[in-house]
Structures are given as structure tokens and as C-alpha cells.
Scaffold this active site. Sequence first.
Site, short mmCIF file in Angstrom:
data_model
loop_
_atom_site.label_atom_id
_atom_site.label_comp_id
_atom_site.label_asym_id
_atom_site.label_seq_id
_atom_site.Cartn_x
_atom_site.Cartn_y
_atom_site.Cartn_z
N TYR A 204 0.84 -1.20 0.00
CA TYR A 204 0.00 0.00 0.00
C TYR A 204 0.87 1.25 0.00
CZ TYR A 204 -4.50 2.34 0.63
OH TYR A 204 -5.64 3.10 0.44
N GLY A 205 1.89 1.24 -0.87
CA GLY A 205 2.77 2.39 -1.02
C GLY A 205 2.25 3.35 -2.06
N ARG B 285 1.84 -5.74 5.38
CA ARG B 285 2.30 -6.19 6.69
C ARG B 285 1.88 -5.20 7.78
NH1 ARG B 285 6.67 -3.40 8.62
NH2 ARG B 285 7.77 -2.06 7.12
N GLU C 173 13.19 -4.64 -4.75
CA GLU C 173 14.24 -5.43 -4.11
C GLU C 173 13.73 -6.49 -3.15
OE1 GLU C 173 14.00 -1.44 -1.82
OE2 GLU C 173 13.80 -2.18 -3.88
N HIS D 20 5.58 -2.66 -12.78
CA HIS D 20 6.94 -2.54 -13.32
C HIS D 20 7.44 -3.96 -13.52
CE1 HIS D 20 10.92 -1.39 -14.27
NE2 HIS D 20 11.45 -1.58 -13.07
N GLY E 98 2.03 7.63 -7.85
CA GLY E 98 0.72 7.27 -7.31
C GLY E 98 -0.15 8.46 -6.95
N ASP F 286 12.55 1.72 -18.89
CA ASP F 286 12.36 2.37 -17.59
C ASP F 286 13.70 2.47 -16.85
OD1 ASP F 286 10.13 3.15 -15.47
OD2 ASP F 286 11.59 1.93 -14.42
N GLU G 64 15.85 5.99 -16.05
CA GLU G 64 16.22 6.35 -14.68
C GLU G 64 17.73 6.57 -14.55
OE1 GLU G 64 12.73 3.71 -12.44
OE2 GLU G 64 14.78 2.95 -12.59
N SER H 162 15.74 32.84 -23.54
CA SER H 162 16.32 33.91 -24.35
C SER H 162 17.05 33.34 -25.57
CB SER H 162 17.31 34.71 -23.51
OG SER H 162 18.46 33.93 -23.22
#
Length: 335
Positions: free
Chosen positions: A26-27, A49, A85, A109, A135, A192, A196, A253
Site C-alpha cells: 500500500y505504497g 504487513r 528489491e 513494473h 501514485g 524504464d 532512470e 532567451s
Amino acid sequence: MPAKIYYDNDADLSLLKDKTIAILGYGSQGHAQAQNLRDSGCNVIVGQRKGGRNYDLAIEHGFKPLPLEDAASQADLVNILLPDEVQGDLYREFIRPNLKPGDILMCSHGFNIHFGQVTPPEGVDTLLVAPKGPGHLVRSEYVKGGGVPCLIAIGAGASQETLRMGLAYAKGIGGTRGGVMETNFAEETETDLFGEQVVLCGGVSELVKAAFETLVEAGYQPEMAYFECLHELKLIVDLFYQGGLSYMRYSVSNTAEFGDYTRGPRIINDQTRAEMKKILNEIQTGQFAREWILENKAGAPAFKAMRRRDRNLQIEDVGRRLRSLMSWIDAKEVE
């Protein structure tokens, strides 16, 4: 060849009517996608968790978070939105044993599926639906009646029914309002990572640091160097965002535009392009993925040391002080 793009009329949200969707994590993406799907009438459960900020946030948003294994076992579509990770280990221990034939294993991802850290069991298709925005933007645009464009891909051997389910899912989070572009796992993952490393994070960070240090070493005030090499970057990026390179050059400019054409290629030169190709090859061959996976297996000592080092750079100290003088900036500090 232009990408195939799907919109609202190409997606049938009713395909999700009798399905249960598990959002695991739930990030940033998890909170947005879960709320958008629920607001679209979908049956959503959250796997998260206990004991963390995200667990409390899910409860605050009206969900009843479950352990990962329980959420996976109850769902028909399982979307893993945990940090890259940790996905592999958590998947093997808690998620894979609870998947059943006919389920759809999802991600936003493709890193872990593409590089073999997440492998679906027999009878489970893989699906990627990746919003091209953070998100908070996925959520705020949905609430306003808009939507962040998405990418969609199905794994090897997946059915066209899985693609249709993916389009329904994308519609549920608002993606088809902005357009959903068809791709594949390799293309999404590799482009992606390349973006990055070469531009968005690695390239820009090193360019800013090197320019700041060049001015300071030449005797200019650090505050002036900060404004010219970091602070004003937002102005340029906003112009890129609104109208591309041409609009940026139209807006600055003539002096700046002439310097762009004549000096820019001396910074990004043939040697730089050769290094970009080398980095892309490291991504394509899995070298970077192996390096990152092994780094985390060892407890990420090098990663943590680099993080500590760069948080104490002179440009960071100067920036903190200057941002405190600018009340219009919603200044952030990392703990």
C-alpha cells in the site's frame, strides 16, 4: 511504428464484476490503484504487513489489510506493488504457493518478472499495467475525472482474455481516460531502467553535482551555483513537460538557445553516447539486475553508503538553507 493506444471505449469494466483484486503493498502506487479501483466499483483487498505507515494508511482509507498470503489466496487478480528489491523473496515465500490456475499475476513494473525473480506457476498468466506517473498523480487525476496514461503488456503465452482483463483494470484506475499504450515486459522494464539511470536520476544528478562543483571550485559563491545549476532546473523541466524541446527553446532567451545548440553537444558527446550504449547493454543482459539483487542479498552496504555520502554533499547543505528562505516551496527533508 506508433504504439497501439486503447481508450475508454476499448475497455469493459464489467469483466471485473465478479473478480477479487488483491493489491499487495500500500505504497505510492498501491494506495492510488486500490482506491481508484474501489471507486470504480471493483472488489479490492489489500495485502500489507502490520506495523508500518502503509498499514495504518490502508486502514485510514477504509481497507482491512491482510497478510500477503491471505490476500493472494483470496484474489483472482494479484498485483504485486511491493518494492523491487523485496518482491522475489516475498513472492516465493508468501504469494506463489497461494496462486491457483486461472489467476492473473500482475505488476506495474516488469523488473522481477522480466529478470526471473518472479515466475508464475502453470496456469497463471502475467500482466503488466503501468501508470506513467507517481501514485499521488494517479489518484488526484482520477478524482478530478481524468487519468494518467498507462502501459499494458501480457506475458509469454498469456491469452487475449488476459489483455482484456488488463484493459478493464486500466479503466478501473483511470488509465483509459488518458490512453493505454501496448508494449511488452522487456521494453517496459529496459526503457524504464535506462531512463532512470541515464537521464531522470543518474544523468541529471551527476550533471547538477558536476556543474555546481565546477562553479564553486572556480571561486563562485555556492548559493549562486545552487540557483543556476539546481534550483532553476525546475523551470526548464516544466517547459519540457508542457511543450517539448522546441517550447523550451522558444521560451528562453536567444542567448540561452544559442548556448544550448553550440555547447550542449560538448557536454553530451560521442563518449557520453558510448557510455549510454554500455549502460543499455548492462540492462539488456541482466548485469544491472544481478548487481542490484546481489547488493540486497548482502544487506545493501554499498547502496546505503552511497546514500549517506550524497546526503552530506555541499550542494545539499546549501539547498536546505536556501529553500528555508523561499516560503512558496513546500520544502522536504529526508530523515
